[in-house]
Motif scaffolding. Sequence first.
Motif, PDB file in Angstrom:
ATOM      1  N   GLN A 180       0.824  -1.216   0.000  1.00 60.86           N
ATOM      2  CA  GLN A 180       0.000   0.000   0.000  1.00 60.86           C
ATOM      3  C   GLN A 180       0.855   1.262   0.000  1.00 60.86           C
ATOM      4  O   GLN A 180       0.502   2.251  -0.655  1.00 60.86           O
ATOM      5  CB  GLN A 180      -0.925   0.006   1.213  1.00 60.86           C
ATOM      6  N   PHE A 181       1.961   1.235   0.722  1.00 57.94           N
ATOM      7  CA  PHE A 181       2.835   2.413   0.802  1.00 57.94           C
ATOM      8  C   PHE A 181       4.232   2.039   0.314  1.00 57.94           C
ATOM      9  O   PHE A 181       5.107   1.687   1.101  1.00 57.94           O
ATOM     10  CB  PHE A 181       2.878   2.940   2.238  1.00 57.94           C
ATOM     11  N   PRO A 226       7.737   2.997  -0.993  1.00 56.62           N
ATOM     12  CA  PRO A 226       8.613   4.174  -0.963  1.00 56.62           C
ATOM     13  C   PRO A 226       9.258   4.424  -2.325  1.00 56.62           C
ATOM     14  O   PRO A 226       9.144   3.597  -3.243  1.00 56.62           O
ATOM     15  CB  PRO A 226       9.657   3.800   0.073  1.00 56.62           C
ATOM     16  N   ASN A 263       4.147   6.751  16.419  1.00 49.28           N
ATOM     17  CA  ASN A 263       2.839   7.341  16.100  1.00 49.28           C
ATOM     18  C   ASN A 263       1.747   6.732  16.968  1.00 49.28           C
ATOM     19  O   ASN A 263       0.882   7.448  17.488  1.00 49.28           O
ATOM     20  CB  ASN A 263       2.513   7.129  14.625  1.00 49.28           C
ATOM     21  N   GLU A 321      13.501   7.097   3.666  1.00 48.00           N
ATOM     22  CA  GLU A 321      12.302   6.499   3.072  1.00 48.00           C
ATOM     23  C   GLU A 321      11.640   5.523   4.036  1.00 48.00           C
ATOM     24  O   GLU A 321      10.425   5.320   3.991  1.00 48.00           O
ATOM     25  CB  GLU A 321      12.655   5.803   1.761  1.00 48.00           C
ATOM     26  N   TRP A 363       9.498   7.673   6.152  1.00 53.05           N
ATOM     27  CA  TRP A 363       8.291   8.011   5.373  1.00 53.05           C
ATOM     28  C   TRP A 363       7.300   6.850   5.399  1.00 53.05           C
ATOM     29  O   TRP A 363       6.102   7.036   5.631  1.00 53.05           O
ATOM     30  CB  TRP A 363       8.679   8.329   3.935  1.00 53.05           C
ATOM     31  N   GLN A 364       7.806   5.647   5.160  1.00 54.04           N
ATOM     32  CA  GLN A 364       6.949   4.470   5.119  1.00 54.04           C
ATOM     33  C   GLN A 364       6.291   4.224   6.476  1.00 54.04           C
ATOM     34  O   GLN A 364       5.084   3.964   6.557  1.00 54.04           O
ATOM     35  CB  GLN A 364       7.786   3.254   4.700  1.00 54.04           C
ATOM     36  N   GLN A 412       5.740   6.450   8.799  1.00 52.73           N
ATOM     37  CA  GLN A 412       4.787   7.526   9.050  1.00 52.73           C
ATOM     38  C   GLN A 412       3.460   7.255   8.354  1.00 52.73           C
ATOM     39  O   GLN A 412       2.384   7.467   8.932  1.00 52.73           O
ATOM     40  CB  GLN A 412       5.371   8.865   8.572  1.00 52.73           C
ATOM     41  N   LYS A 413       3.530   6.743   7.141  1.00 53.32           N
ATOM     42  CA  LYS A 413       2.314   6.432   6.397  1.00 53.32           C
ATOM     43  C   LYS A 413       1.539   5.301   7.069  1.00 53.32           C
ATOM     44  O   LYS A 413       0.308   5.347   7.156  1.00 53.32           O
ATOM     45  CB  LYS A 413       2.663   6.056   4.955  1.00 53.32           C
ATOM     46  N   VAL A 414       2.249   4.294   7.527  1.00 54.42           N
ATOM     47  CA  VAL A 414       1.604   3.187   8.243  1.00 54.42           C
ATOM     48  C   VAL A 414       0.932   3.710   9.505  1.00 54.42           C
ATOM     49  O   VAL A 414      -0.234   3.398   9.785  1.00 54.42           O
ATOM     50  CB  VAL A 414       2.621   2.078   8.580  1.00 54.42           C
ATOM     51  N   GLU A 421      -0.057   6.782  10.252  1.00 58.87           N
ATOM     52  CA  GLU A 421      -1.190   7.651   9.934  1.00 58.87           C
ATOM     53  C   GLU A 421      -2.397   6.844   9.487  1.00 58.87           C
ATOM     54  O   GLU A 421      -3.540   7.161   9.832  1.00 58.87           O
ATOM     55  CB  GLU A 421      -0.790   8.654   8.849  1.00 58.87           C
ATOM     56  N   TRP A 422      -2.157   5.808   8.695  1.00 61.44           N
ATOM     57  CA  TRP A 422      -3.255   4.987   8.197  1.00 61.44           C
ATOM     58  C   TRP A 422      -3.974   4.283   9.348  1.00 61.44           C
ATOM     59  O   TRP A 422      -5.205   4.212   9.386  1.00 61.44           O
ATOM     60  CB  TRP A 422      -2.739   3.959   7.195  1.00 61.44           C
TER      61      TRP A 422
END
Length: 445
Positions: A211-212, A214, A364, A418, A421-422, A424-426, A428-429
């Motif tokens: 899904q995410f 990089p 997070n 990266e 970033w990955q 952070q996306k996890v 946030e999701w």
Amino acid sequence: MRNTVLYFLVVIGFFFSCTPSNYEPTKVKADDLHSLMQKVTDVTVHDIFSPPVASRVYVYPSIATYEILADQDSSFRTLAGQLNGLAPIPTPESKEVNFKMAALYANYLTSKKLIFSEEKMEEWLADWKAELVNRGLTDDEWEASVNYATKVHQHIMTWADEDNYNETRTMSRHPLSDKPHHWEPTPPAYMAAIEPHWNKIRTFVLDSANQFIPKPPYEYSLEQDSPFYQEMMEVYEVVKGVDKEKKEIASFWDCNPYVMNITGHVMFATKKITPGGHWMGIAKIASVLDEADLMKSSYAYTKTSIALADGFIACWDEKYRSNLIRPETIINRKIDDDWTPTLQTPPFPEYTSGHSVISTAAANALTDVYGDNFSFLDSTEVKYGLPTREFKSFMEASQEAAISRLYGGIHYRRAIEEGVWQGQKVGEWIRENLEFRNNKVIAEN
């Protein structure tokens, strides 16, 4: 006389009918959960679980605990229907169930199922039950709670058995490649790449392992003005000039569960905590500092473990897609055959940095539970011979964990950035798509 007998029968009947409503369940504390989770960490270290597999050991028992507790607390929501494939847990059949006790016993059973050294978990149970007896545990309460916990455990394990883990145990090893930029086994043990099929494990909240995705790693090139060459040389120079502070940071966040040591002709392993185990330890530290009750502590462990589990799946998907060579291999081959990294290189491809991904995701999760600017003293590594480190927030700790991989000489900077970033996306999701708190009930209260 007859009226007197009837009177006593009525009184006795009234007494027994009121007993359940007056029943005081044996107290189960947050400290009981903390000791259980610490035992799980100790066993994962003893049994030498790899970081991805250890994340699975944490997540299912944590969810079992949470689901029983949340079912009895209207301010929290069940994760059934929210986590991929999870159906509602069974309902209890007895009024004698101590739900807090059942929640921990379900955790115990599920943990025991997922590890090897079952006798070590049984030692914890014996100590815990003895403590519960001191608090007033009755046989009926224990039996009812254990019976219900067993049903929930079986429910959770049926769900776990559908996550493709068992199928991946028989899949092929990661094939070695003759391409110059692809991963190769590293010294001293030259172990095969671990968990090359982890991206096939069912995710918990993510839609899929990919899904995410990089940005790809820099194109392999040994031209001195190329980004790849420059970041390779950065690793080389950082390690050559690493100072005491950076070496301490690298060691603190090493979290390599199987470090090989060579002395002459003797090779032996040092067992250490995994990255996920480190962050579950931070969850415990934060819960104790916050004086969180059992429900909130369970919330912290569960959200953290889900972030770790999905973080590892996403990261491992990229690792075996890019299949990038480690700094140690290319530096020894092209720059300096005597160069060694600060840390021992772990046995899997370089990109992205796993600690960067899962630390950011876990930070997070813990920030969601305990807030920003939550200062804490991280003593997780003390029992492994390392000093404490102090952090002003979970995110500060995750940032240090990420950059530690450069100081350790095991990752290029792009894999770290990266990876953050990955992660952070996890994180946030999970925040946006997994609801733990029942905000309507909280607002009404």
